[in-house]
Motif scaffolding. Structure first.
Motif, PDB file in Angstrom:
ATOM      1  N   ALA A   1       2.376 -13.194  19.753  1.00 47.57           N
ATOM      2  CA  ALA A   1       2.323 -12.493  18.201  1.00 47.57           C
ATOM      3  C   ALA A   1       3.375 -11.592  17.901  1.00 47.57           C
ATOM      4  N   ALA A   2       3.839 -11.975  16.720  1.00 47.28           N
ATOM      5  CA  ALA A   2       5.128 -10.966  16.094  1.00 47.28           C
ATOM      6  C   ALA A   2       4.199  -9.820  15.427  1.00 47.28           C
ATOM      7  N   ARG A   3       5.231  -8.496  15.630  1.00 46.59           N
ATOM      8  CA  ARG A   3       4.691  -7.316  14.863  1.00 46.59           C
ATOM      9  C   ARG A   3       5.450  -7.389  13.838  1.00 46.59           C
ATOM     10  N   GLU A   4       4.545  -7.199  12.526  1.00 46.59           N
ATOM     11  CA  GLU A   4       5.280  -7.166  11.425  1.00 46.59           C
ATOM     12  C   GLU A   4       5.037  -5.642  10.665  1.00 46.59           C
ATOM     13  N   LEU A   5       5.880  -4.846  10.414  1.00 49.65           N
ATOM     14  CA  LEU A   5       5.900  -3.689  10.016  1.00 49.65           C
ATOM     15  C   LEU A   5       5.811  -3.481   8.537  1.00 49.65           C
ATOM     16  N   PRO A   6       5.067  -2.710   7.916  1.00 49.42           N
ATOM     17  CA  PRO A   6       4.889  -2.473   6.552  1.00 49.42           C
ATOM     18  C   PRO A   6       6.421  -2.036   5.889  1.00 49.42           C
ATOM     19  N   GLU A   7       6.507  -2.434   4.626  1.00 46.21           N
ATOM     20  CA  GLU A   7       7.572  -1.759   3.949  1.00 46.21           C
ATOM     21  C   GLU A   7       7.628   0.032   3.716  1.00 46.21           C
ATOM     22  N   LEU A   8       8.623   0.196   3.849  1.00 49.33           N
ATOM     23  CA  LEU A   8       8.307   1.878   3.699  1.00 49.33           C
ATOM     24  C   LEU A   8       8.879   2.299   2.154  1.00 49.33           C
ATOM     25  N   ASP A   9       7.704   2.464   1.527  1.00 48.44           N
ATOM     26  CA  ASP A   9       7.631   2.459   0.037  1.00 48.44           C
ATOM     27  C   ASP A   9       6.425   3.096  -0.274  1.00 48.44           C
ATOM     28  N   ASP A  10       6.328   3.496  -1.433  1.00 48.31           N
ATOM     29  CA  ASP A  10       5.253   4.155  -1.971  1.00 48.31           C
ATOM     30  C   ASP A  10       3.744   3.564  -1.951  1.00 48.31           C
ATOM     31  N   ASP A  11       3.657   2.134  -1.703  1.00 48.24           N
ATOM     32  CA  ASP A  11       2.557   1.687  -1.277  1.00 48.24           C
ATOM     33  C   ASP A  11       2.139   1.795   0.105  1.00 48.24           C
ATOM     34  N   PHE A  12       3.018   1.807   0.893  1.00 48.99           N
ATOM     35  CA  PHE A  12       2.850   2.168   2.351  1.00 48.99           C
ATOM     36  C   PHE A  12       2.286   3.704   2.467  1.00 48.99           C
ATOM     37  N   ALA A  13       2.769   4.793   1.545  1.00 54.29           N
ATOM     38  CA  ALA A  13       2.401   6.186   1.862  1.00 54.29           C
ATOM     39  C   ALA A  13       0.713   6.376   1.169  1.00 54.29           C
ATOM     40  N   GLN A  14       0.536   5.318   0.243  1.00 56.37           N
ATOM     41  CA  GLN A  14      -0.803   5.421  -0.226  1.00 56.37           C
ATOM     42  C   GLN A  14      -1.874   4.907   0.813  1.00 56.37           C
ATOM     43  N   MET A  15      -1.330   3.928   1.517  1.00 55.77           N
ATOM     44  CA  MET A  15      -2.374   3.316   2.538  1.00 55.77           C
ATOM     45  C   MET A  15      -2.305   4.119   3.673  1.00 55.77           C
ATOM     46  N   ALA A  16      -1.283   4.804   4.114  1.00 54.33           N
ATOM     47  CA  ALA A  16      -1.044   5.444   5.553  1.00 54.33           C
ATOM     48  C   ALA A  16      -1.352   7.141   5.130  1.00 54.33           C
ATOM     49  N   SER A  17      -1.518   7.444   4.244  1.00 49.19           N
ATOM     50  CA  SER A  17      -1.789   8.924   3.881  1.00 49.19           C
ATOM     51  C   SER A  17      -2.503   9.196   2.629  1.00 49.19           C
ATOM     52  N   GLU A  18      -2.758  10.475   2.322  1.00 49.23           N
ATOM     53  CA  GLU A  18      -3.331  10.743   1.128  1.00 49.23           C
ATOM     54  C   GLU A  18      -2.131  11.117  -0.091  1.00 49.23           C
ATOM     55  N   PHE A  19      -1.018  10.715   0.166  1.00 48.61           N
ATOM     56  CA  PHE A  19      -0.026  11.005  -0.865  1.00 48.61           C
ATOM     57  C   PHE A  19       0.197   9.490  -1.710  1.00 48.61           C
ATOM     58  N   ASP A  20       0.829  10.008  -2.829  1.00 50.38           N
ATOM     59  CA  ASP A  20       1.241   8.502  -3.868  1.00 50.38           C
ATOM     60  C   ASP A  20       2.658   8.209  -3.454  1.00 50.38           C
ATOM     61  N   THR A  21       3.384   8.926  -3.171  1.00 51.21           N
ATOM     62  CA  THR A  21       4.829   8.474  -2.883  1.00 51.21           C
ATOM     63  C   THR A  21       5.269   8.661  -1.540  1.00 51.21           C
ATOM     64  N   LEU A  22       6.222   7.890  -1.212  1.00 51.33           N
ATOM     65  CA  LEU A  22       7.000   8.101   0.207  1.00 51.33           C
ATOM     66  C   LEU A  22       7.807   9.387   0.429  1.00 51.33           C
ATOM     67  N   GLU A  23       8.257   9.800  -0.697  1.00 47.88           N
ATOM     68  CA  GLU A  23       8.812  11.270  -0.544  1.00 47.88           C
ATOM     69  C   GLU A  23       7.772  12.318  -0.424  1.00 47.88           C
ATOM     70  N   GLU A  24       6.736  12.397  -0.847  1.00 49.42           N
ATOM     71  CA  GLU A  24       5.552  13.249  -0.702  1.00 49.42           C
ATOM     72  C   GLU A  24       5.286  13.154   0.966  1.00 49.42           C
ATOM     73  N   LEU A  25       5.136  11.883   1.444  1.00 44.69           N
ATOM     74  CA  LEU A  25       4.583  11.545   2.788  1.00 44.69           C
ATOM     75  C   LEU A  25       5.853  12.274   3.569  1.00 44.69           C
ATOM     76  N   LYS A  26       7.246  12.007   3.189  1.00 44.99           N
ATOM     77  CA  LYS A  26       8.196  12.593   3.992  1.00 44.99           C
ATOM     78  C   LYS A  26       8.445  14.137   3.990  1.00 44.99           C
ATOM     79  N   ALA A  27       7.948  14.677   3.002  1.00 45.35           N
ATOM     80  CA  ALA A  27       7.830  16.063   2.722  1.00 45.35           C
ATOM     81  C   ALA A  27       6.793  16.662   3.792  1.00 45.35           C
ATOM     82  N   ASP A  28       5.641  16.134   3.825  1.00 43.43           N
ATOM     83  CA  ASP A  28       4.674  16.559   4.621  1.00 43.43           C
ATOM     84  C   ASP A  28       4.809  16.278   6.079  1.00 43.43           C
ATOM     85  N   SER A  29       5.304  15.203   6.620  1.00 41.96           N
ATOM     86  CA  SER A  29       6.044  15.116   7.898  1.00 41.96           C
ATOM     87  C   SER A  29       7.099  16.214   8.368  1.00 41.96           C
TER      88      SER A  29
END
Length: 466
Positions: free
Chosen positions: A238-266
């Motif tokens: 099975a191949a591992r497929e990583l999600p795109e690094l975008d706002d959708d990913f930020a919303q899926m993986a965290s409580e943030f709306d944008t990737l920039e907000e996720l990065k700032a929190d990190s």
């Protein structure tokens, strides 16, 4: 009772104690009573045998021995209190004179805490790592989060690095299949290094249904450490497929709306972690400097006991949980037994010095531990022990370890006082302000625990297991 104290060296004294015979009356009465309950003499009811009969039948010497054994701890304790001694461990007692009806005289040699002069620590200066979070570290943190949300999809091709393969394993030693050497349906990510050495090379390039054989040293099981011939069969790729690094990913993986907000929190989380590491580094280095400033004689017996305790805890707690013995551990560490014992002795000396100096500082600064501080410390200790707070607290109380926990917190507060007085700068030459006093004291307590290797957790766990 009369007592005198002779100082043998800075960490050991000899008590000379003389007890008039009339002061042994209570112990003599207790001795007759005890013997009465243990023996039978024809013509007398059990427990009603006169003292003169006991003396005739069993000897006055047996009574005196029982009485002296009962009395010694009491008179020793009185002498210790009279001499205002801070004793360590058990005394070596020698009865020098015992005259029936006249006198009991004995000596007791025991280790004592040395008198320590707290040095002027206001001039301590240490350097710690600068608080810097790079863009690369932020990207790495986000990438690790991204890995957690990777999806796996079956593919019909040869397995490659990073793929997840489902495999069956069979291990042979000397041509015989091991009873515990067969495993089916194992999920393995190529390149993770989580299984046997050589397995990555064996499965890379195999499609579902492919098979390979390789030789590897077994890391566990009945034939641990032996070379085995391992057959691996790939049943699925099975191949591992990583999600795109975008706002959708930020919303899926965290409580943030944008990737920039996720990065700032990190970035903020990394800064918090590095602040904690920086504070720990400051505490450790300030402690090292404090130890250099103070002269601390070490009691030989206390040191020997501490070394033995550390070795016991390593062998029976840490190594036992990992399935290792001391010999295998030294082999892995690349150390000789002599090197290990020298290191253990050095660590024990550091632990004893740390405890003596900080305890003296607690007294000098009149530092107290309140209920809230003790409760917070107990909660943290419970979490690291894997026990519930209630279980840990019960085990600590039943094991008589509450004073030990209080001592840990007090020493942490003492170290925090020294750190506050010290000058802490980072590698850029900037002064570091360790602001939060409560967090500083809690962190300092952990630093002290690491230095002294306190045993409250292990003792609580042992009590809980019992």
């Amino acid at each position: 009772m009369k007592s005198a104290v002779e100082t043998l060296n800075p960490t050991r004294v000899r008590l000379s104690i003389e007890v008039p015979f009339e002061e042994l009356k209570d112990s003599l009465d207790a001795a007759y009573k005890k013997i009465n309950q243990q023996v039978t003499v024809k013509g007398f009811r059990k427990g009603k045998i006169p003292a003169r009969v006991i003396d005739q039948r069993f000897g006055r010497g047996a009574v005196l021995e029982e009485a002296v054994n009962d009395a010694l701890p009491k008179f020793y304790t009185e002498a210790v209190n009279e001499g205002e001694l801070n004793v360590l461990g058990q005394p070596e007692v020698d009865i020098t004179e015992l005259k029936d009806g006249e006198l009991l005289a004995f000596t007791a040699e025991v280790d004592v805490r040395p008198e320590i002069e707290i040095p002027d620590y206001s001039g301590i200066e240490v350097t710690v790592d600068a608080l810097e979070v790079t863009d690369e570290e932020v990207e790495k943190a986000v990438e690790q989060l991204r890995e957690r949300f990777a999806a796996t999809n079956p593919v019909e091709r040869a397995a490659a690095d990073g793929d997840v393969v489902t495999i069956d394993l069979e291990a042979k030693v000397d041509g015989e299949i091991l009873e515990d050497g067969v495993a089916d349906g194992v999920s393995y990510t190529i390149g993770s290094g989580e299984l046997l050495d050589g397995i990555d090379e064996a499965v890379t390039g195999l499609e579902a249904g492919g098979e390979a054989t390789f030789t590897s040293e077994l890391k566990g099981g009945s034939a641990e450490g032996k070379a085995a011939e391992v057959t691996v069969k790939v049943t699925a790729v099975a191949a591992r497929e990583l999600p795109e690094l975008d706002d959708d990913f930020a919303q899926m993986a965290s409580e943030f709306d944008t990737l920039e907000e996720l990065k700032a929190d990190s970035r903020k989380r990394l800064e918090t972690t590095k602040q904690y590491d920086q504070a720990t580094q400051a505490q450790e280095r300030v402690l090292e400097e404090l130890l250099k400033l103070a002269e601390v004689p070490i009691p030989e017996k206390l040191l020997a006991d501490e070394v033995q305790t550390r070795k016991h805890n390593l062998e029976h707690h840490q190594l036992g949980q990992m399935g290792l013995d001391l010999e295998k551990y030294l082999e892995i560490q690349g150390k000789t037994l002599e090197e290990f014992e020298n290191e253990t002795s050095e660590q024990a000396i550091k632990g004893i010095k740390t405890q003596f100096i900080l305890d003296e500082l607690v007294n000098k600064e009149k530092l107290n531990v309140n209920q809230e501080e003790l409760t917070e410390h107990l909660m943290r200790r419970a979490a690291s022990s894997g026990m519930s707070p209630d279980q840990f607290a019960q085990a600590v109380v039943e094991g008589g370890q509450v004073p030990m926990l209080v001592g840990e917190v007090a020493r942490g507060k003492a170290l925090a006082v020294v750190v506050e007085a010290a000058k802490v700068v980072d590698t850029n030459g900037e002064v570091v302000d360790l602001e939060d006093e409560d967090e500083a004291a809690a962190g300092a307590t952990e630093t002290v625990e690491a230095a002294t290797e306190d045993k409250a957790e292990e003792k609580a766990e042992e009590k809980n297991e019992a």
